[in-house]
Design a protein around this motif. Sequence first.
Motif, PDB file in Angstrom:
ATOM      1  N   ASP A  45       0.735  -1.166   0.025  1.00 16.13           N
ATOM      2  CA  ASP A  45       0.169   0.011   0.118  1.00 16.13           C
ATOM      3  C   ASP A  45       0.805   1.270   0.041  1.00 16.13           C
ATOM      4  O   ASP A  45       0.500   2.382  -0.426  1.00 16.13           O
ATOM      5  CB  ASP A  45      -0.813   0.060   1.292  1.00 16.13           C
ATOM      6  CG  ASP A  45      -1.719  -1.197   1.244  1.00 16.13           C
ATOM      7  OD1 ASP A  45      -2.474  -1.480   0.067  1.00 16.13           O
ATOM      8  OD2 ASP A  45      -2.126  -1.705   2.545  1.00 16.13           O
ATOM      9  N   ALA A  82       4.102  -0.782   4.334  1.00 18.12           N
ATOM     10  CA  ALA A  82       2.478  -0.780   4.557  1.00 18.12           C
ATOM     11  C   ALA A  82       2.039  -1.863   3.635  1.00 18.12           C
ATOM     12  O   ALA A  82       2.253  -1.724   2.410  1.00 18.12           O
ATOM     13  CB  ALA A  82       2.049   0.475   4.610  1.00 18.12           C
ATOM     14  N   SER A 137      -0.970  -5.185   2.845  1.00 22.49           N
ATOM     15  CA  SER A 137      -2.321  -5.466   3.292  1.00 22.49           C
ATOM     16  C   SER A 137      -2.610  -6.860   2.656  1.00 22.49           C
ATOM     17  O   SER A 137      -1.991  -7.266   1.271  1.00 22.49           O
ATOM     18  CB  SER A 137      -3.642  -4.476   2.837  1.00 22.49           C
ATOM     19  OG  SER A 137      -3.546  -4.308   1.319  1.00 22.49           O
ATOM     20  N   HIS A 185     -10.026  -8.305   5.646  1.00 23.68           N
ATOM     21  CA  HIS A 185      -9.007  -7.762   5.212  1.00 23.68           C
ATOM     22  C   HIS A 185      -8.153  -7.172   6.389  1.00 23.68           C
ATOM     23  O   HIS A 185      -8.753  -6.729   7.244  1.00 23.68           O
ATOM     24  CB  HIS A 185      -9.631  -6.262   4.394  1.00 23.68           C
ATOM     25  CG  HIS A 185      -8.488  -5.671   3.838  1.00 23.68           C
ATOM     26  ND1 HIS A 185      -7.869  -5.941   2.570  1.00 23.68           N
ATOM     27  CD2 HIS A 185      -8.122  -4.221   4.000  1.00 23.68           C
ATOM     28  CE1 HIS A 185      -6.950  -5.061   2.158  1.00 23.68           C
ATOM     29  NE2 HIS A 185      -7.260  -3.947   3.069  1.00 23.68           N
ATOM     30  N   ARG A 186      -6.841  -7.363   6.201  1.00 21.67           N
ATOM     31  CA  ARG A 186      -5.932  -7.195   7.376  1.00 21.67           C
ATOM     32  C   ARG A 186      -4.822  -6.082   6.606  1.00 21.67           C
ATOM     33  O   ARG A 186      -4.403  -6.195   5.376  1.00 21.67           O
ATOM     34  CB  ARG A 186      -5.110  -8.297   7.982  1.00 21.67           C
ATOM     35  CG  ARG A 186      -6.186  -9.020   8.561  1.00 21.67           C
ATOM     36  CD  ARG A 186      -5.709 -10.424   8.968  1.00 21.67           C
ATOM     37  NE  ARG A 186      -6.567 -11.463   9.698  1.00 21.67           N
ATOM     38  CZ  ARG A 186      -6.253 -12.601  10.246  1.00 21.67           C
ATOM     39  NH1 ARG A 186      -4.882 -12.748  10.539  1.00 21.67           N
ATOM     40  NH2 ARG A 186      -7.055 -13.010  10.752  1.00 21.67           N
ATOM     41  N   GLU A 187      -4.278  -5.369   7.714  1.00 23.30           N
ATOM     42  CA  GLU A 187      -3.255  -4.314   7.054  1.00 23.30           C
ATOM     43  C   GLU A 187      -2.096  -4.359   8.196  1.00 23.30           C
ATOM     44  O   GLU A 187      -2.313  -4.960   9.699  1.00 23.30           O
ATOM     45  CB  GLU A 187      -3.820  -2.851   7.144  1.00 23.30           C
ATOM     46  CG  GLU A 187      -4.748  -2.630   6.078  1.00 23.30           C
ATOM     47  CD  GLU A 187      -5.385  -1.263   6.004  1.00 23.30           C
ATOM     48  OE1 GLU A 187      -5.108  -0.592   6.978  1.00 23.30           O
ATOM     49  OE2 GLU A 187      -6.159  -0.917   5.165  1.00 23.30           O
TER      50      GLU A 187
END
Length: 231
Positions: free
Chosen positions: A189, A199, A201, A208-210
């Motif tokens: 990202d 960053a 994801s 959805h994970r980040e």
Amino acid sequence: MPADRPSTMVQDYLKVIWGAQEWDGGSITTSEIAEMLSVTPSSVSGNLKRLARDGLIEYEPYGAIELSAQGRAEAVRMVRRHRLLETYLVARLGYGWDEVHEEADQLEHSISDRLLARMDADLGHPRTDPHGDPIPAPDGSVARPDAGRLSDLGEGRCGHIARISDRDPGLLRYLDARGIGLGTHLHVDARSEAAGVLAVSWDVEAEHRELDLSLVAAEAMRIAPDEHARG
């Protein structure tokens, strides 16, 4: 160990030298070998001279360290044993992928070729170990995936994780706890060189994970990039 096989020390040195050159064709220094094998730099220098004398490496003090054809063959043989053992420990004995490296380091020197062949057959002749590293074939050939460091992937790019180094068990546990493993599809990202952060994801069962991943951790991960960036 058969009488005609190199000693455990020699096998360890050859495996470490080969491993440093496996993915990027890079070189390794005496201090790096000392750190990886938990020995002194002075003992490394002496042992490298011995390996060169025996025709297993090409080495001059303060120069590059290169495996000879004979040295490479022995290194790949040991890598095959190591990675098959890691795979067997995970698949058949229930070890975690963060637990097997040191166990395999101990077992690879003593297990017979006959038992190793039985384990290979029982596993269905796997091509990769639990960390995504390719398992060399019996003929010494190695089929590596087309995968680069995650830390080199540009912002907006994505791909599937193909390999995660097993040198840091803590990193393996950290990633596993967050649902990141081989085959996980990651999207970059954003990246900050100044902060040393990537960053990323991904999705886990429709969730959805980040995560802000350090570039140091990202260097330990190989990713097979998608042809096009995600929109």
